[in-house]
Every structure is written in C-alpha cells, then in structure tokens.
Design a protein around this motif. Structure first.
Motif, PDB file in Angstrom:
ATOM      1  N   GLN A 146       0.784  -1.236   0.000  1.00  9.52           N
ATOM      2  CA  GLN A 146       0.000   0.000   0.000  1.00  9.52           C
ATOM      3  C   GLN A 146       0.816   1.288   0.000  1.00  9.52           C
ATOM      4  N   ARG A 147       2.103   1.246   0.443  1.00  9.18           N
ATOM      5  CA  ARG A 147       2.770   2.522   0.674  1.00  9.18           C
ATOM      6  C   ARG A 147       4.107   2.679  -0.031  1.00  9.18           C
ATOM      7  N   TYR A 148       4.996   1.713   0.114  1.00 11.89           N
ATOM      8  CA  TYR A 148       6.368   1.926  -0.339  1.00 11.89           C
ATOM      9  C   TYR A 148       6.453   2.321  -1.805  1.00 11.89           C
ATOM     10  N   GLU A 149       5.699   1.654  -2.656  1.00 11.83           N
ATOM     11  CA  GLU A 149       5.804   1.905  -4.089  1.00 11.83           C
ATOM     12  C   GLU A 149       5.411   3.330  -4.455  1.00 11.83           C
ATOM     13  N   THR A 150       4.453   3.909  -3.734  1.00  9.53           N
ATOM     14  CA  THR A 150       4.012   5.269  -4.049  1.00  9.53           C
ATOM     15  C   THR A 150       5.077   6.311  -3.710  1.00  9.53           C
ATOM     16  N   GLY A 151       6.086   5.919  -2.946  1.00  8.45           N
ATOM     17  CA  GLY A 151       7.143   6.856  -2.584  1.00  8.45           C
ATOM     18  C   GLY A 151       8.477   6.562  -3.234  1.00  8.45           C
ATOM     19  N   CYS A 152       8.486   5.727  -4.262  1.00 10.06           N
ATOM     20  CA  CYS A 152       9.757   5.368  -4.900  1.00 10.06           C
ATOM     21  C   CYS A 152      10.408   6.544  -5.633  1.00 10.06           C
ATOM     22  N   ASP A 153       9.638   7.594  -5.941  1.00 10.64           N
ATOM     23  CA  ASP A 153      10.221   8.779  -6.563  1.00 10.64           C
ATOM     24  C   ASP A 153      10.830   9.718  -5.528  1.00 10.64           C
ATOM     25  N   CYS A 154      10.599   9.425  -4.268  1.00  8.39           N
ATOM     26  CA  CYS A 154      11.189  10.222  -3.194  1.00  8.39           C
ATOM     27  C   CYS A 154      12.577   9.666  -2.851  1.00  8.39           C
ATOM     28  N   LYS A 155      13.369  10.477  -2.166  1.00  9.18           N
ATOM     29  CA  LYS A 155      14.703  10.060  -1.742  1.00  9.18           C
ATOM     30  C   LYS A 155      14.785  10.076  -0.231  1.00  9.18           C
ATOM     31  N   ILE A 156      15.232   8.958   0.353  1.00  8.70           N
ATOM     32  CA  ILE A 156      15.425   8.887   1.797  1.00  8.70           C
ATOM     33  C   ILE A 156      16.901   9.129   2.089  1.00  8.70           C
ATOM     34  N   THR A 157      17.182  10.189   2.838  1.00  7.88           N
ATOM     35  CA  THR A 157      18.554  10.572   3.147  1.00  7.88           C
ATOM     36  C   THR A 157      18.889  10.180   4.581  1.00  7.88           C
ATOM     37  N   ARG A 158      19.916   9.357   4.734  1.00  5.14           N
ATOM     38  CA  ARG A 158      20.297   8.848   6.053  1.00  5.14           C
ATOM     39  C   ARG A 158      21.106   9.901   6.808  1.00  5.14           C
ATOM     40  N   CYS A 159      20.688  10.183   8.039  1.00  4.87           N
ATOM     41  CA  CYS A 159      21.396  11.120   8.906  1.00  4.87           C
ATOM     42  C   CYS A 159      22.273  10.327   9.868  1.00  4.87           C
ATOM     43  N   THR A 160      23.590  10.561   9.822  1.00  3.19           N
ATOM     44  CA  THR A 160      24.510   9.816  10.680  1.00  3.19           C
ATOM     45  C   THR A 160      25.070  10.656  11.815  1.00  3.19           C
ATOM     46  N   SER A 161      24.974  11.970  11.702  1.00  5.92           N
ATOM     47  CA  SER A 161      25.443  12.849  12.771  1.00  5.92           C
ATOM     48  C   SER A 161      24.757  14.204  12.634  1.00  5.92           C
ATOM     49  N   ILE A 162      24.655  14.889  13.750  1.00  7.13           N
ATOM     50  CA  ILE A 162      24.027  16.207  13.787  1.00  7.13           C
ATOM     51  C   ILE A 162      25.090  17.276  13.558  1.00  7.13           C
ATOM     52  N   PRO A 163      24.820  18.310  12.754  1.00 11.44           N
ATOM     53  CA  PRO A 163      23.560  18.557  12.029  1.00 11.44           C
ATOM     54  C   PRO A 163      23.511  17.796  10.704  1.00 11.44           C
ATOM     55  N   CYS A 164      22.303  17.527  10.248  1.00  5.17           N
ATOM     56  CA  CYS A 164      22.116  16.941   8.927  1.00  5.17           C
ATOM     57  C   CYS A 164      20.872  17.576   8.312  1.00  5.17           C
ATOM     58  N   THR A 165      20.921  17.762   7.016  1.00  2.00           N
ATOM     59  CA  THR A 165      19.838  18.468   6.332  1.00  2.00           C
ATOM     60  C   THR A 165      19.492  17.771   5.025  1.00  2.00           C
ATOM     61  N   ILE A 166      18.397  18.198   4.433  1.00  3.96           N
ATOM     62  CA  ILE A 166      18.032  17.735   3.107  1.00  3.96           C
ATOM     63  C   ILE A 166      18.274  18.876   2.120  1.00  3.96           C
ATOM     64  N   SER A 167      18.499  18.517   0.874  1.00  2.00           N
ATOM     65  CA  SER A 167      18.803  19.535  -0.134  1.00  2.00           C
ATOM     66  C   SER A 167      17.684  19.703  -1.146  1.00  2.00           C
ATOM     67  N   SER A 168      16.610  18.921  -0.989  1.00  2.00           N
ATOM     68  CA  SER A 168      15.505  18.968  -1.943  1.00  2.00           C
ATOM     69  C   SER A 168      14.199  18.664  -1.230  1.00  2.00           C
ATOM     70  N   PRO A 169      13.090  19.257  -1.658  1.00  2.00           N
ATOM     71  CA  PRO A 169      11.789  18.959  -1.042  1.00  2.00           C
ATOM     72  C   PRO A 169      11.311  17.537  -1.321  1.00  2.00           C
ATOM     73  N   THR A 170      12.004  16.815  -2.205  1.00  3.77           N
ATOM     74  CA  THR A 170      11.614  15.428  -2.488  1.00  3.77           C
ATOM     75  C   THR A 170      12.366  14.446  -1.594  1.00  3.77           C
ATOM     76  N   GLU A 171      13.087  14.940  -0.584  1.00  2.79           N
ATOM     77  CA  GLU A 171      13.839  14.091   0.337  1.00  2.79           C
ATOM     78  C   GLU A 171      13.134  13.971   1.676  1.00  2.79           C
ATOM     79  N   CYS A 172      13.322  12.801   2.305  1.00  2.06           N
ATOM     80  CA  CYS A 172      12.898  12.586   3.692  1.00  2.06           C
ATOM     81  C   CYS A 172      14.148  12.265   4.502  1.00  2.06           C
ATOM     82  N   LEU A 173      14.320  12.918   5.645  1.00  2.00           N
ATOM     83  CA  LEU A 173      15.503  12.731   6.473  1.00  2.00           C
ATOM     84  C   LEU A 173      15.287  11.558   7.428  1.00  2.00           C
ATOM     85  N   TRP A 174      16.141  10.540   7.302  1.00  2.00           N
ATOM     86  CA  TRP A 174      16.037   9.318   8.117  1.00  2.00           C
ATOM     87  C   TRP A 174      16.957   9.469   9.323  1.00  2.00           C
TER      88      TRP A 174
END
Length: 220
Positions: A146-174
């Motif tokens: 129901q969910r994963y496939e609808t978000g395949c055009d999005c990018k999940i960005t892994r955060c390994t240390s603070i601070p961490c940010t996204i560079s595009s509105p199509t990203e989700c910060l993990w």
C-alpha cells in the motif's frame, strides 16, 4: 643474519597482503530504510526456504569455478517482480563475499528482496533487505502493498550525525541512527516517505492510505 631479517620481512609482507585481501573481500553495506530496499530491488517476496545445495555458476576470468548456494523456496506472496513464481534464490557461499545464510527447515517465513538476473534467476546478498516475516512491524507488512511503491520517486537521506539536512523537497531525512542509535528504529518500522500533492515528500505514519491531498504528517 641479513638473510633471516629479509626472510622475516618477506613473511610479514605476505601476511600483510593476505590481511589486505581479506579486508578487501569483506562484505560492506550501507544501511537502507525498508522502503529504499523495496524500491531498489527487482524482486520482493514472502517465502519459506525448503532446501539448500551448492551449485556451479561457471568460471571466473582465471578459469576457477564459481560456487553459489541455491536455496529452494516456497513462495507465499510476491510484492514486486516477474509474472512467474520464484522457486529458488542464489547467493554467494560465504558471508565474507556477502553470502546469505537462511534456515532451510521450511518453518520460518522471510521477506526477501533481491536482484533478477538476465536468465531469470533471483540473487540475494547481505546488502539486500532479508528479514523474518514475524520480525516486521504491521506498518512494514502493509506498506509492501500500500505505501512503499508510491514513494519510490522520493529520496530517503540517512542522517549519521548532527547537524544533517536535506537539499531537496523530495527528500525525507532518516534519523533513526542519531536518535536511537539503531537503523531499525521508529522511522524504519512505522514510517514511509510519500510524495504529497505538491510533489514534495514527507514521512507518513501508519498503514492506512493517506488522504488524496495529504500535505502534513499525520497519525491515522
């Protein structure tokens, strides 16, 4: 004395090179959110493993035989993949070269992601998302259809240390690692990164489909 020192030096050099080779052969993978694993895989199935054997897979460039472990499986459900059922998966014979070890008694069910080769066979490595079915959260199970496939055009960005940010509105910060020090945390278990009506992406919690014009994170 000089000969002995040279001999010791040669021995140490050989041992060092062996160690470098071992390190080079070690399997190394970047952690992936379950949604990333789903989107990047050719095949995603739920299955039981019912048999195992070592098989030949041709020769390498030096003429040495290549071995693979063939797991015979009983497919329960296909979430992504070819039209025909998968009845076997192949992996390397050692974890050092990313080979996967699975229980073969036919009792444990797995979620298995992997690649489809040109000959139609499915291959898996330690870098693929392979988990016992019972270890998945309810959201993860529902998101496979129901969910994963609808978000395949999005990018999940892994955060390994603070601070961490996204560079595009199509990203989700993990942020599971920086918050919980584990990768299988709240976002991995209970969230999917979904494209919103304005084409940006955001985390969505829960297994129910989002509203048609969903704009903000919400708990159903």
């Amino acid at each position: 004395m000089t000969w002995t020192m040279n001999s010791c030096f040669v021995t140490l050099a050989i041992l060092f090179l062996w160690r470098v080779e071992e390190m080079a052969e070690a399997c190394s993978c970047s952690p992936a959110h379950p949604q990333q694993a789903f989107c990047s895989s050719d095949v995603v199935i739920r299955a039981k493993v019912v048999g195992e054997e070592e098989v030949d897979a041709g020769n390498d460039i030096y003429g040495n035989p290549i071995k693979r472990i063939k797991y015979d499986i009983k497919q329960i459900k296909m979430f992504k993949g070819p039209t025909q059922d998968i009845d076997a998966i192949y992996t390397a014979p050692s974890s050092a070269i990313c080979g996967v070890t699975l229980e073969t008694n036919g009792k444990k069910e797995y979620l298995i992601t992997g690649k489809l080769e040109a000959d139609g066979t499915m291959h898996v490595t330690l870098c693929d998302f392979i988990e016992p079915w019972e270890a998945l959260s309810a959201t993860q199970k529902k998101s496979l259809t129901q969910r994963y496939e609808t978000g395949c055009d999005c990018k999940i960005t892994r955060c390994t240390s603070i601070p961490c940010t996204i560079s595009s509105p199509t990203e989700c910060l993990w942020t599971d690692w920086v918050i919980e020090k584990i990768y299988n945390g709240e976002q991995a278990k209970h969230f999917a990164c979904i494209k919103r009506s304005d084409d940006s992406c955001a985390w969505y919690r829960g297994s129910a489909p989002p509203k048609k014009d969903f704009l903000d994170i919400e708990d159903p």
